[in-house]
Each structure stands twice: as C-alpha cells, then as structure tokens.
Enzyme design. Structure first.
Site: not given
Ligand code: CAA
Length: 286
Positions: A122, A143, A155, A193
């Site tokens: 990342s 990514h 990405e 990022n």
């Molecule tokens: N594994 C698989 N699927 C998951 C999951 C997990 N750990 N957590 C959530 N989901 C899925 C659920 O199955 C659900 O899918 P459907 O709607 O199709 O049923 C969907 O995501 C929503 O889940 P929930 O209703 O349980 O929970 P939520 O609405 O609170 O969503 C979340 C959880 C998806 C994590 C949401 O909060 C979100 O999108 N958060 C932002 C995450 C983000 O920004 N990630 C990027 C981080 S930066 C990065 O990764 C790059 C880096 O280099 C640092």
C-alpha cells in the site's frame, strides 16, 4: 488467467489481506495456494477465512455447497516451492521492503517464465520490487481494500517496465474475481491512499485542535457526507500503526506537510493503541 478452472493463483501471506484475496479468488472458481511462514499462522489465517465464508453463507450471499467447494479449492502451505506452477502470485506479507524483495527473488527463480508477480503493497513503490526480479515486465501492483470480500476496488499499478499484456492480464483477473480495477501510476499511495491518508491525518489534527469530539467528527462525516464509517472508526479499522507507517513513507516521498503524521497519532501507536486489532485505538473495543 481468466479461465478459473485452469488457472492457479498463489497468495503469499494469510493475514487480513492475503486471506481476503484468497477467499474472493476461490469463491470465483480459481484454485488457490496460500503460503504462510509458520503452520500456526497458516492455521489461524485459514480458520479466519473459513469464518468469513461462513458469515457469507449466514447472510445468504453464498450457498453452503458453494462455500464448501470454494474452501476445497484452497491449499495451504509453509513451503514456497509449492507455489511452483501458479500463473499469478499475489504477495500480501508484512509491509517491509527486505522481506518482500527476498520473497520475490525466490519466487522469480521458481515460477514459469509466463507467470505474473503482483504486490499488494500500500505504500512501497512497485518499481523497487519489480526491479529486484528478472521479470519486471511481468511484475505489477494489485492493491486491494479491506475488507477484501466487501470492497469492490483493485488498484492496478503499472511501472515504467511493465508490459501492456501484464496490465491486461491483471485487469482481466481482477474482473474475473468480481472486482472493479482502476489503473494508476506507481506513485506512493497510488490513487486512494494519496487522497485518503491526508484526510484521515487531517481529522486527527482537527481533533487535536479541539474542533470536535471523536464521536462528533465521525458523525459529521457519516451523516453529513454519507461515509460508511467516520474517520476515527476507519483509522481504528485500518490500524493506527499502518496509517502511521504509510504517512511516514508518503511524507518521505512528497515532503508535503499534509502527509506528515500528527503527534497524537504517533503517541497512540507508542502507547500500543493500534485500533481494533489491539482492543483499543481512538475507541475502546473491550
Ligand atoms: N468480510 C466480508 N464482507 C463484509 C465484511 C467482512 N469482514 N464486513 C462487511 N462485509 C459486507 C457485508 O457482508 C455486507 O454486504 P451486503 O450488503 O452485500 O450484505 C456489507 O459489507 C455491509 O456490511 P454490514 O452491514 O455488516 O456492516 P456495515 O454496513 O457496517 O459495513 C463495512 C461494514 C463494509 C466495513 C463498511 O463500514 C465500510 O465500507 N467501511 C469503510 C471501509 C474502508 O474504507 N475500507 C478501506 C480501508 S483503506 C484500505 O484498505 C487501503 C489501505 O492501503 C490502508
């Protein structure tokens, strides 16, 4: 590599990202070999992968038989040599240059000439990893985002040395596992990022400056902008040590203050408050 039945994908690392990539590849029909450094780490990773698939079954997103079949497509190993024969190997190990270079050098000597090497880094540049191998034309950045099964984006990061064919094969593979690829240049932080990290660091500064409480800043971005998580919940989710390390690397690269980690973030990490993974970050996870 688009033909799931006849392709084998290797994944280096069965941590949060590696097992997420393994899960989506296997549920999309690909044979997968996951390599971890110890049998304990492998067992823990595969158990978490299984739990994630079970969760999809419970939520009605995956048929129980499909989950069984997908899990059966995944082989675990601690021996790098078992990745021989893979068409694509995606590295998702610790964010450490030396560790990644030595893994890629070993893989380079092991895999067929046509195989592609990919890194999920990342913050390191793909170029410095590609240049350590004898196949920089078949070396690419892929990514993924956390949680991998839920985040649609990949990405695809090209370097000066990568071939058009490798770019196309990586994009096609990303689409074959249900992801939406975007293409970006090999600049530290790539696209997401580069934009996300300064935003998160700025939220820490805003809180440090007394602009609002953690809860109010989070609610502001959730309710005012429709973000699924507020910045502090997201910081805890990603891991404060991870963000600190990405911030350091990006500041080193660009020398712009917006990438400089603020004192509060450094202190949180020094205090061992790393976010969800340590039980406490900006919020307490009991
Ligand atoms: N594994 C698989 N699927 C998951 C999951 C997990 N750990 N957590 C959530 N989901 C899925 C659920 O199955 C659900 O899918 P459907 O709607 O199709 O049923 C969907 O995501 C929503 O889940 P929930 O209703 O349980 O929970 P939520 O609405 O609170 O969503 C979340 C959880 C998806 C994590 C949401 O909060 C979100 O999108 N958060 C932002 C995450 C983000 O920004 N990630 C990027 C981080 S930066 C990065 O990764 C790059 C880096 O280099 C640092």
């Amino acid at each position: 590599m688009t033909d799931a039945e006849n392709s084998r994908i290797g994944i280096l690392g069965c941590g949060l990202m590696g097992r997420g990539i393994a899960e989506v590849a296997a549920t999309s029909g690909f044979g997968v070999t996951v390599r971890e450094v110890s049998s304990e780490a492998l067992e823990t990773g595969l158990a978490a992968l299984r739990a994630s698939m079970d969760r999809s079954v419970k939520r009605g997103k995956l048929e129980p038989e499909a989950a069984e079949a997908a899990f059966a497509r995944i082989g675990g190993t601690t021996d790098l040599a078992d990745l021989k024969g893979c068409d694509l190997v995606i590295e998702a190990i610790v964010e450490n240059l030396d560790a990644k270079v030595s893994a890629f050098v070993a893989l380079d000597g092991l895999l067929d000439r046509s195989a592609i090497l990919a890194t999920n880094t990342s913050s390191l540049t793909v170029t410095q990893l590609a240049a350590a191998t004898a196949r920089p034309d078949r070396f690419i950045g892929m990514h993924f985002f956390n949680p991998v099964p839920a985040m649609k984006l990949v990405e695809i990061v090209g370097t000066l040395m990568v071939s058009d064919e490798t770019m196309t094969r990586a994009r096609t593979f990303a689409e074959a596992i249900g992801k939406e690829p975007i293409v970006c240049r090999d600049n530290s932080g790539f696209i997401v990022n580069r934009l996300l990290v300064p935003y998160l660091l700025d939220c820490v500064r805003a809180h440090e400056n007394g602009v609002g409480s953690l809860e109010d800043i989070d609610a502001g971005m959730r309710l005012g902008c429709g973000h699924p998580m507020g910045p502090f919940a997201l910081l805890d989710f990603i891991g404060l040590d991870t963000i600190l390390s990405i911030g350091h690397i990006m500041f080193e690269e660009y020398r712009e203050t917006r990438f400089a980690p603020p004192p509060l973030l450094k202190q949180m990490v020094q205090a061992g408050r790393l976010g969800r993974k340590s039980g406490q970050g900006f919020y307490n996870y009991g």
